[in-house]
Design an enzyme around this catalytic site. Structure first.
Site: not given
Length: 305
Positions: A197, A210
């Site tokens: 990401s 995360y």
């Protein structure tokens, strides 16, 4: 599905402005219980159901995709099937309605589909997942580790040990268990693709746990690529920016931020899963035989890869 001309080639299309190709914020207020369903989102995400046209780039390949019911996993599954691959899908049991739609699309493409629901936080499930995928497909040569848990929290004090553990097990332990089980079946020419990401490079303050896992994903891609290169197994990663998926409406984005989700991107909107489908195909196909240990970015103007 997009039209073909008389020679069977993709029909030419005019230029499309990427800023207006898909919905822009503000988005309607909405929320779902984790892990959420794409079929209940407003607007509904585009995974390439009507647009992706294959050309045999993965003919005969056998792929296992975690999180294959929605988001980038679903887009990859649709694209892989239309490129000629058989596909096994891992997903959380409550995501069955979305997964069934994907299975139907794979069958429409004339390929095998295997539904393998379970909880990636369970090592026994992850090990069995690989064995079941191999049995259903008759082998395995593409492993896409896409499933992830993302729950936004304004403060580290709001994250319980149970929350932290669930994120780590889903995003880090599960790929570890799956890769270990898969290696016995992966031959030279196979590929492992992890979904990292933009959070690996520029973490948001409300995605403390995360973001850590996405940085770790980037690193395991690079480490494993070096470890497995001599065996002829490639390892690559995809680093999306803000993408419109159930992850966002089921706790992945703070409610006050969801309305403007994606507005900070240079293209002034979030990406759609369909816009990453071709990346997963490109990294898996034979033409990418010299691409390993590399991260492919698709952040709408954000992120660093």
């Amino acid at each position: 599905m997009a039209d073909r001309n008389d020679q069977g080639l993709r029909a030419p299309r005019g230029l499309v402005d990427p800023t207006t190709k898909y919905p822009q914020p503000p988005f309607p207020k909405q929320s779902q219980e984790w892990p959420g369903l794409a079929s209940r989102m407003n607007p509904r995400p585009d995974h390439g159901e009507q647009s992706y046209v294959g050309s045999g780039r993965l003919l005969g390949r056998k792929a296992l995709i975690t999180g294959g019911d929605s988001g980038m996993g679903r887009a990859a599954a649709i694209a892989y099937a239309r490129e000629g691959a058989d596909v096994a899908l891992s997903y959380y049991p409550t995501e069955e309605p979305d997964a069934k739609e994907v299975v139907d699309l794979i069958h429409e493409a004339g390929r095998k589909a295997a539904s393998l629901p379970g909880d990636l936080r369970d090592e026994a499930y992850c090990t069995k997942l690989v064995a079941d995928a191999v049995a259903a497909l008759g082998g395995l040569d593409i492993v896409v580790l896409n499933a992830a848990r993302q729950q936004a929290a304004e403060s580290i004090l709001d994250i319980t040990t149970e929350d932290f553990d669930a994120t780590m097990k889903t995003n880090i332990y599960a790929p570890f268990w799956i890769i270990k089980a898969a290696l016995a079946h992966l031959k030279p020419g196979s590929v492992i693709i992890g979904t990292t990401s933009e959070q690996a490079y520029d973490p948001s303050p409300d995605l403390y746990d995360y973001a850590q896992t996405k940085a770790a994903t980037m690193n395991y891609v690079k480490s494993l690529a070096k470890q497995l290169g001599g065996k002829g197994i490639r390892v690559c990663g995809v680093a999306p920016g803000p993408i419109w998926t159930p992850l966002q409406v089921s706790g992945g984005t703070l409610p006050q931020k969801l309305e403007k989700f994606g507005a900070t991107a240079a293209l002034k909107r979030p990406g759609q899963p369909a816009e990453l489908a071709g990346i997963y195909v490109r990294l898996a196909e034979e033409d990418s035989s010299y691409t390993t240990g590399n991260i492919y970015g698709a952040g709408g103007g954000q992120g660093q890869p």
